[in-house]
Design a protein around this motif. Structure first.
Motif, short mmCIF file in Angstrom:
data_model
loop_
_atom_site.label_atom_id
_atom_site.label_comp_id
_atom_site.label_asym_id
_atom_site.label_seq_id
_atom_site.Cartn_x
_atom_site.Cartn_y
_atom_site.Cartn_z
N CYS A 12 0.74 -1.30 0.10
CA CYS A 12 0.13 -0.09 -0.10
C CYS A 12 1.06 1.32 0.12
O CYS A 12 2.00 1.48 0.76
CB CYS A 12 -0.94 -0.09 1.21
N HIS A 43 0.19 4.21 1.09
CA HIS A 43 -0.06 4.97 2.26
C HIS A 43 1.12 4.68 3.36
O HIS A 43 1.89 5.52 3.21
CB HIS A 43 -1.51 4.72 2.93
N MET A 44 1.34 3.70 3.85
CA MET A 44 2.20 3.34 4.84
C MET A 44 2.68 1.99 4.75
O MET A 44 3.33 1.51 5.83
CB MET A 44 1.57 3.75 6.56
N GLY A 45 2.52 1.12 3.70
CA GLY A 45 3.22 0.12 3.36
C GLY A 45 2.68 -1.19 4.15
O GLY A 45 3.21 -2.42 3.91
N CYS A 46 1.36 -1.24 4.44
CA CYS A 46 0.72 -2.73 4.64
C CYS A 46 0.40 -3.34 3.39
O CYS A 46 0.66 -2.91 2.38
CB CYS A 46 -0.83 -2.35 5.51
N CYS A 52 -6.89 -2.15 1.46
CA CYS A 52 -5.71 -2.35 2.62
C CYS A 52 -6.44 -2.12 4.08
O CYS A 52 -7.27 -1.46 4.57
CB CYS A 52 -5.00 -0.91 2.65
N CYS A 103 -5.17 -1.72 6.97
CA CYS A 103 -4.78 -1.05 7.95
C CYS A 103 -5.47 0.31 8.05
O CYS A 103 -5.76 0.43 9.15
CB CYS A 103 -3.12 -0.65 7.63
N HIS A 104 -5.63 1.17 6.78
CA HIS A 104 -6.38 2.28 7.20
C HIS A 104 -7.41 2.66 6.00
O HIS A 104 -8.00 3.80 5.72
CB HIS A 104 -5.35 3.47 7.33
N GLY A 105 -7.71 1.61 5.10
CA GLY A 105 -9.06 1.50 4.38
C GLY A 105 -8.51 2.10 2.92
O GLY A 105 -9.59 2.41 2.45
N SER A 106 -7.48 2.34 2.48
CA SER A 106 -7.25 2.70 1.15
C SER A 106 -7.67 1.64 0.06
O SER A 106 -7.44 0.41 0.46
CB SER A 106 -5.66 3.09 0.91
N PRO A 112 -6.97 6.84 2.42
CA PRO A 112 -5.99 8.01 2.55
C PRO A 112 -4.79 7.99 1.28
O PRO A 112 -4.16 9.00 1.23
CB PRO A 112 -5.41 8.20 3.84
#
Ligand code: FES
Length: 500
Positions: free
Chosen positions: A452, A454-457, A470, A472-475, A487
């Motif tokens: 991802c 955004h932050m790599g998940c 994703c 983690c935060h829904g992207s 995000p």
């Protein structure tokens, strides 16, 4: 034949606004063309501000266009919990603010799109004797907070013989018709709307803020980031909110639709509303985004079966899903973004975005105009979580940490691309590397990095909607890696597979 599209998007306007093509300066830039962005923009413009709104996709293409269209202060059974966690004053502010939103949307639809709304009572119902006490207590609490709550019984209530919690005079809207009516009013008074214009960055400099897009920069005194989860995050909102997907179906009935809007107290949650005079919309089957076991067409099949069990269904017309974020302390985050002077945010509506997004518009317009907001104490984006919230926060972020690890493990289990049937996607292993691949119905293979942006998940395949989600935060990303929901603002890297 059932169409895979939100009933509101399918039956709403198709107006298109142009993309941004040059640099511009205004008083306020709003990023995000859903209910929150549009309402905020309109309220600010009424204050005399010059406003420009940018939207990555089309207006109402995201969560606003995928809601049930209920505008109500009845958010399931929430008020007992809010009073217990936040005290009567803040719970009361939340209640009164959301009831204010019902009346405000009613006024706006009356003025701008009279066909797009209808008054209706809202009910929480239970099918269990044990649920009765919960509803009685919620009713007492809601009434004390000033909401139009009562317990009712009667033969005209569908689903259950037990008393239901009724809020009178709530509102049903066609959310896309409403959103486009707000947009038309904005443009008519001189506001600017740019669709197809993804924003990548929000910067603050001396005396101004800038929104960078691929096709130009907008400069303004203030920026409102209304992108469901903020694409700029100085407040750690991604760490304090969990992304949740819910599914919807729209059906035609033999006979008349029920008159009210309904939501079950019991699990699994079923949220129901009329669609015209002989149709229903049913929403439910929520799960955390990126849960690849649950992201499956079986979610719609469950809703359809429930609909058949409770109504004389003539046909199922639409299937869709939508995303929202639940917060660790059950209240949204609205206001000035922490550690920013000119950037404002609104997020975490816990699936009640049509009323909470309207409240957010009022709060943000007040703050940007330099006034105090009466609702802010219940929504303040700079607040710290309570003790229970801290526990949820830890749990949520442990979950994110687990996802980082389990994503790596999942990559080790990937099969070969030859195992993907047409219409299927998943992790595949090619020459020792693991990538995400989707075989389209014509047999073509589309492959992307699983990391991802955004932050790599590690993103997971969503078989229900053919997307990479994703956890983690829904992207969310399309099979070609393009961004469907933030995000994240950058696409997944493409990883072509030479041969299959
Ligand atoms: Fe944050 Fe993917 S959305 S890591």
């Amino acid at each position: 034949m059932t169409r895979y599209q939100s009933v509101w998007r399918a039956t709403g306007p198709t107006t298109a606004y142009p993309p941004l093509t040059t640099d511009e300066g205004v008083d306020v830039v709003v990023v995000g063309g859903g209910i929150t962005g549009l309402t905020t923009a309109l309220f600010l413009q009424a204050e005399g501000a010059r406003v420009a709104l940018v939207e990555r996709d089309h207006l109402c293409a995201g969560t606003t266009g995928g809601t049930t269209g209920k505008v109500t202060s009845q958010h399931g059974v929430i008020y007992r919990e809010l009073v217990a966690r936040h005290g009567s004053r803040r719970a009361g502010l939340y209640a009164v603010a959301n009831q204010w939103a019902v009346e405000t949307v009613a006024d706006l639809t009356q003025r701008l799109a009279p066909e797009a709304s209808m008054r209706a009572p809202a009910y929480v119902y239970t099918t269990r004797e044990e649920g009765r006490a919960d509803l009685e207590e919620e009713c007492r609490t809601a009434a004390k907070l000033g909401l139009p709550a009562s317990l009712v019984v009667g033969d005209d209530l569908p689903f259950s013989r037990f008393p239901a919690l009724r809020f009178t005079d709530q509102l049903l809207i066609h959310p896309v018709d409403y959103g486009y009516a707000l947009a038309a009013a904005l443009v008519e008074e001189g506001g600017k709307i740019y669709e197809g214009t993804p924003a990548f960055r929000v910067e603050e400099g001396s005396g101004e803020a800038r929104v960078r897009t691929a096709s130009g920069t907008l400069t303004a005194g203030h920026v409102v980031v209304a992108t469901l989860l903020p694409i700029v995050d100085m407040g750690g909102f991604f760490a304090k909110s969990a992304p949740v997907r819910a599914y919807g179906v729209a059906a035609r009935l033999h006979g008349a639709a029920p008159e009210g809007m309904y939501i079950s107290l019991d699990s699994p949650t079923r949220s129901v509303r009329p669609w015209g005079t002989d149709g229903i919309v049913v929403v439910g089957e929520s799960h955390r985004t990126g849960d690849d076991e649950r992201s499956h067409p079986a979610r719609w099949e469950e809703l359809e079966q429930w609909s058949r069990d409770n109504f004389e269904v003539a046909s199922f017309e639409y299937r869709w899903s939508a995303q929202d974020f639940s917060t660790v302390d059950s209240l949204p985050y609205v206001g000035r973004s922490p550690r920013r002077r000119r950037t404002y945010v609104a997020t975490g509506f816990n699936k009640w975005g049509l009323s909470n997004g309207t409240v957010a518009g009022s709060i943000l317009a007040d703050l940007i105009a330099g006034r105090e907001s009466r609702w802010l104490p219940a929504f303040d984006a700079t607040r710290l979580p309570d003790l229970a919230g801290v526990r949820n926060l830890v749990g949520h972020n442990l979950e994110v940490g687990r996802e980082l690890v389990s994503g790596t493990v999942a990559r080790l289990r990937a099969a070969g691309p030859e195992d993907l049937a047409p219409g299927e996607g998943g992790m595949v292993s090619v020459d020792g590397a693991t990538v995400g691949a989707y075989r389209d119905p014509d047999g073509g293979l589309h492959s992307v990095s699983l990391t991802c942006t955004h932050m790599g998940c590690t993103v997971r395949w969503n078989q229900a909607e053919a997307s990479w989600d994703c956890p983690c935060h829904g992207s969310r990303f399309g099979p070609d890696g393009s961004v469907l929901a933030g995000p994240a603002v950058h696409p997944l890297e493409r990883r072509p597979i030479d041969s299959d």
